[in-house]
Design an enzyme around this catalytic site. Structure first.
Site, PDB file in Angstrom:
ATOM      1  CE  LYS A  65      57.797  50.176   2.682  1.00 29.01           C
ATOM      2  NZ  LYS A  65      58.105  50.507   1.510  1.00 29.01           N
ATOM      3  CB  ILE A  66      60.266  52.819   9.492  1.00 32.94           C
ATOM      4  CG1 ILE A  66      61.151  52.795   9.897  1.00 32.94           C
ATOM      5  CG2 ILE A  66      58.852  52.075   9.730  1.00 32.94           C
ATOM      6  CD1 ILE A  66      60.986  54.128  11.439  1.00 32.94           C
ATOM      7  CB  SER A  67      63.680  48.705   7.839  1.00 35.83           C
ATOM      8  OG  SER A  67      64.391  49.125   6.947  1.00 35.83           O
ATOM      9  CB  THR A 119      63.636  44.854   7.830  1.00 30.61           C
ATOM     10  OG1 THR A 119      62.361  44.989   7.885  1.00 30.61           O
ATOM     11  CG2 THR A 119      63.048  42.882   8.582  1.00 30.61           C
ATOM     12  CB  ALA A 120      67.615  42.717   4.591  1.00 27.76           C
ATOM     13  CG  HIS A 158      64.246  47.117  -2.835  1.00 30.27           C
ATOM     14  ND1 HIS A 158      63.161  47.137  -2.113  1.00 30.27           N
ATOM     15  CD2 HIS A 158      64.971  47.870  -2.763  1.00 30.27           C
ATOM     16  CE1 HIS A 158      63.124  48.589  -0.434  1.00 30.27           C
ATOM     17  NE2 HIS A 158      63.672  48.630  -1.264  1.00 30.27           N
TER      18      HIS A 158
END
Length: 286
Positions: A65-67, A119-120, A158
């Site tokens: 998983k990655i941003s 990403t946020a 989240h």
């Protein structure tokens, strides 16, 4: 002529994903051997997304998983897979603060964000580059910092989306809604990448296995629950279910044309703002 009795070579691949319910839901069947992954044995590593980002930067994970923010920095080494990610509508990060605070009040003030490469953080920078006094902290600490006044505001992700009101906080902006209104695209949050050096055939097998794992979860919704609960810590069952419902969708099964367009739009805008380096190669698995 002699014939070989050797067994087909098995690849041992490290697989990183978060303990959040959307990830444990998707990957449960895969890491428990409930779906086929011919020639591959996966070794799971569960970490928060910013830890996974750091491991990818160090080149320590094969599949992870990655941003999408970090993806812009590692596209030469990792390709984006079409299955397993989080992309959708109505699921973006929120800017929250104590009552009485406005967006205008944030100029020059400290804002907590859940990691440098999330990403946020990228969405906040695209929304308003002048909001540059950023503190990078674990996502689960942000609401507490806002509540006690350690920062002027926080960008939450989240399950915090479902619980910030319980801590007396208010929403100043839905960055996902801003993104959707500005671009018309769904919001890319996190994707799954594979090391390019694994080769095309191995990467295709990984994609098929992730897709099969998600389908297994959809078809057998009770099987993964103990695994999901084990890693969800104190999260209430209804919050856990809402989390999965928000972040797991048809884009998780296949990005398809709309999802790919959303990702390329995000990275193009980040390139234009100088946030990530330019890249001329193929972003995707094939």
């Amino acid at each position: 002529m002699k014939t070989s009795n050797l067994e087909p070579r098995t690849s041992n691949l490290s697989l990183g994903f978060s303990p959040c319910p959307n990830d444990t839901y998707i990957f449960h069947a895969l890491v428990h051997g409930l779906v086929p992954s011919p020639g591959i044995v996966f070794h799971e590593r569960l970490e928060d997304v910013e830890t996974l980002n750091a491991l990818i930067l160090a080149g320590e994970l094969d599949v992870s998983k990655i941003s999408y923010h970090l993806l812009g920095h590692v596209r030469d080494q990792y390709c984006l897979l079409s299955a397993g990610g989080a992309l959708g509508r109505g699921c973006g990060p929120l800017i929250v603060a104590r009552p009485g605070t406005t967006l205008a009040d944030l100029a020059g003030k400290p804002i907590a964000v859940p990691g440098r490469y999330t990403t946020a953080c990228l969405l906040l920078r695209l929304f308003d580059p002048s909001l540059a006094n950023l503190l990078f902290v674990p996502f689960h600490e942000i609401m507490g910092m806002v509540e006690r006044g350690a920062v002027a505001a926080g960008v939450i992700i989240h399950e915090s989306r479902f619980t910030y009101r319980e801590q007396g906080l208010v929403q100043l902006l839905d960055l996902g809604a801003w993104w959707e209104e500005t671009t018309g695209c769904p919001i890319p949050l996190g994707g799954i990448v594979a090391r390019r050096s694994l080769g095309v055939e191995t990467i295709r097998t990984v994609v098929a296995a992730i897709r099969a794992s998600l389908l297994h979860a959809r078809n057998n919704p009770q099987v993964a629950l103990p695994y999901i609960r084990d890693h969800a810590q104190e999260m209430a069952d209804e919050v856990c279910a809402a989390h999965i419902g928000l972040y797991v969708n048809d884009f998780s099964l296949d990005l398809a044309e709309e999802g790919r367009s959303a990702v390329t739009t995000l990275l193009r805008l980040a390139e234009e703002r100088g946030v990530i380096p330019r890249f001329e190669g193929n972003l995707f698995e094939s």
